[in-house]
Design a protein around this motif. Structure first.
Motif, short mmCIF file in Angstrom:
data_model
loop_
_atom_site.label_atom_id
_atom_site.label_comp_id
_atom_site.label_asym_id
_atom_site.label_seq_id
_atom_site.Cartn_x
_atom_site.Cartn_y
_atom_site.Cartn_z
N ASP A 17 0.83 -1.20 0.00
CA ASP A 17 0.00 0.00 0.00
C ASP A 17 0.87 1.25 0.00
O ASP A 17 0.53 2.26 -0.64
N PHE A 18 1.97 1.19 0.72
CA PHE A 18 2.90 2.32 0.75
C PHE A 18 3.40 2.64 -0.65
O PHE A 18 3.39 3.81 -1.08
N HIS A 19 3.85 1.63 -1.39
CA HIS A 19 4.39 1.86 -2.73
C HIS A 19 3.32 2.46 -3.65
O HIS A 19 3.61 3.38 -4.43
N SER A 20 2.10 1.95 -3.55
CA SER A 20 1.01 2.48 -4.39
C SER A 20 0.75 3.94 -4.07
O SER A 20 0.58 4.77 -4.97
N GLN A 21 0.70 4.25 -2.79
CA GLN A 21 0.41 5.62 -2.37
C GLN A 21 1.57 6.56 -2.69
O GLN A 21 1.35 7.73 -3.04
N PHE A 22 2.77 6.06 -2.58
CA PHE A 22 3.96 6.85 -2.91
C PHE A 22 3.92 7.26 -4.38
O PHE A 22 4.16 8.43 -4.72
N ASP A 23 3.58 6.31 -5.25
CA ASP A 23 3.49 6.61 -6.68
C ASP A 23 2.34 7.57 -6.97
O ASP A 23 2.46 8.46 -7.81
N GLU A 24 1.25 7.38 -6.25
CA GLU A 24 0.06 8.21 -6.50
C GLU A 24 0.30 9.67 -6.16
O GLU A 24 -0.09 10.57 -6.92
N GLU A 68 -3.33 5.80 8.70
CA GLU A 68 -2.62 7.07 8.86
C GLU A 68 -1.11 6.89 8.92
O GLU A 68 -0.35 7.78 8.55
N SER A 69 -0.67 5.73 9.40
CA SER A 69 0.78 5.50 9.46
C SER A 69 1.36 5.31 8.06
O SER A 69 2.53 5.63 7.81
N ILE A 70 0.55 4.79 7.12
CA ILE A 70 0.99 4.71 5.73
C ILE A 70 1.18 6.11 5.17
O ILE A 70 2.19 6.42 4.53
N ASP A 71 0.20 6.98 5.42
CA ASP A 71 0.30 8.37 4.96
C ASP A 71 1.58 9.02 5.51
O ASP A 71 2.29 9.72 4.78
N ALA A 72 1.85 8.80 6.78
CA ALA A 72 3.02 9.39 7.41
C ALA A 72 4.31 8.84 6.81
O ALA A 72 5.27 9.59 6.55
N ALA A 73 4.36 7.54 6.57
CA ALA A 73 5.55 6.92 6.00
C ALA A 73 5.84 7.47 4.60
O ALA A 73 7.00 7.69 4.23
#
Length: 326
Positions: A17-24, A68-73
Motif C-alpha cells: 500500500d505504501f508503494h502504491s500511495q507513494f506513486d500516486e 494514517e501510518s501509511i500516509d506518514a511513511a
C-alpha cells in the motif's frame, strides 16, 4: 527470499500500500518527472524507513498499522528522496546504487527542481494528515537535515577532527529522520509521551548506526551503491579515519596526513593513502564497534515491549541495519 523480505513479512500488505500511495502522490503531467520517479524507485534502496514506521505502529497497536501510518511513511520517504536528489547535485555524484543520478540524466537545474517537487509533495501530504504534532515534526526535518549537511562541509573545510562533532553532525543529518519515523509511528497509534520518547530514541540510535555503516562503505573499493572514497574526496573525515588519526604517534606522520586532508582538490593518491591508513590503523574495527553499541542500545529499548511478530521483525531490522552491505 531476501532478509529484508522476511523482516517486513508482518507488514507486507502495508508495504504494498505504501508503494502504491507513494506513486500516486507523485503523479505528474511532466514526462521528465514521470521518468525521474520511475528511476528513483529503482535506485533508492530497501525503504528501511517506511518499514520501520509500519513495524513500530504494528507493535504498539498489536495488529495491522493504521492507515494514517501509511500516509506518514509516504511523506517521510518523500523528504528522504528529495534530500538524496539534492545531495547528488551537491556531491556531483554520477551514480546511486548502480543507477545514473538525475543530475546526470538531465542536468543540475532540472534535478534541483525535481527535488523541490518531491519536497513540496511531502508538505502537501503532511497538511493532509491534519495532525499538528506531525506537521511540526515534518516542518523541522528539512531544516535539521540541511543544517547537518552544511555543518559537515564546514567541518571538512576547517578540519574539525572531533568524534563528538562527528556524532553530532550525523545525528542531525541522518538520525533525525529515523527518529521522526519512529516518533510519528507512535503518534499515529495514539501512544503516550513515554512511548513517543522511547521510540524516538530507538529511531535515533538506528539512524546513527545506519550512517556509520554508510561511512564505512566509503573505505572499500567495491560497488556498495555509492562511489567509494567520495567522502574523502570532499574532505569529509568520518569515523574510521577520525579514530585512525587519533592513534598517530609521530609528529611527521600527523603533519603529512593533515596536509593531505587540507588539499583542494584532494588527489586520488591522497584518497588512497588516507583510506589505507584508516584500514591499517583499526578505523573500520572501531567504527563497527561503535555501530554495534547503537544497535545493542536500540534493541534493549525494543525488548521493553511485549513479544510479537512486529517486535521480532524490529529486532531483526536493527541487526540488518548493522550488518547490511548496501
Amino acid at each position: 527470499m531476501q532478509q529484508i523480505d522476511i523482516i517486513k513479512a508482518p507488514v507486507a500488505q502495508y508495504v504494498e500500500d505504501f508503494h502504491s500511495q507513494f506513486d500516486e502522490i507523485l503523479s505528474t503531467k511532466s514526462e521528465w518527472l514521470a521518468e525521474a520517479i520511475q528511476r528513483l524507485n529503482a535506485s533508492t534502496g530497501k525503504k528501511v524507513r517506511p518499514i520501520l514506521v509500519a513495524l513500530i505502529a504494528g507493535m504498539l497497536r498489536g495488529g495491522d498499522p493504521p492507515k494514517e501510518s501509511i500516509d506518514a511513511a509516504v511523506l517521510l520517504e518523500l523528504i528522504h528522496t528529495a534530500t538524496l536528489i539534492h545531495d547528488d547535485v551537491i556531491d556531483e555524484a554520477s551514480t546511486r546504487r548502480g543507477q545514473p543520478t538525475l543530475n546526470v540524466l538531465f542536468d543540475n537545474r532540472v534535478a534541483i527542481l525535481m527535488g523541490d517537487f518531491i519536497l513540496s509533495s511531502a508538505l502537501i501530504g503532511a497538511i493532509a494528515l491534519g495532525n499538528l504534532e506531525v506537521i511540526q515534526i515534518v516542518s523541522s526535518i528539512g531544516r535539521e537535515l540541511t543544517e547537518g549537511e552544511i555543518r559537515q562541509f564546514e567541518s571538512a573545510e576547517r578540519l574539525h577532527l572531533s568524534e563528538e562533532n562527528y556524532y553530532d553532525i550525523i545525528r542531525q543529518k541522518t538520525a533525525v529522520l529515523f527518529a521522526s519515523c519512529a516518533r510519528i509511528a507512535a503518534i499515529m497509534t495514539g501512544a503516550g509521551n513515554k512511548d513517543k520518547e522511547r521510540l524516538n530514541k530507538v529511531g535515533e540510535l538506528l539512524g546513527m548506526a545506519f550512517q556509520i555503516r554508510d561511512d564505512i562503505f566509503d573505505y572499500y573499493r567495491s560497488d556498495v551503491g555509492k562511489p567509494t572514497g567520495n567522502d574523502l574526496r570532499e574532505g569529509k573525515v568520518t569515523l574510521p579515519l577520525l579514530y585512525a588519526l587519533s592513534t598517530v604517534q609521530g609528529e611527521a606522520e600527523e603533519t603529512e596526513l593533515l596536509q593531505l586532508l587540507s588539499e583542494r582538490p584532494i588527489t586520488e593518491t591522497a584518497v588512497a593513502r588516507l583510506t589505507d591508513f584508516a584500514l591499517s590503523h583499526g578505523g573500520i574495527t572501531y567504527a563497527e564497534e561503535r555501530l554495534l553499541d547503537y544497535i545493542r542500545e536500540a534493541k534493549q529499548l525494543l525488548n521493553l515491549y511485549p513479544d510479537s511478530p512486529y517486535r521480532t521483525s524490529l529486532l531483526a531490522l536493527a541487526d540488518y541495519i548493522g550488518e547490511r552491505n548496501i
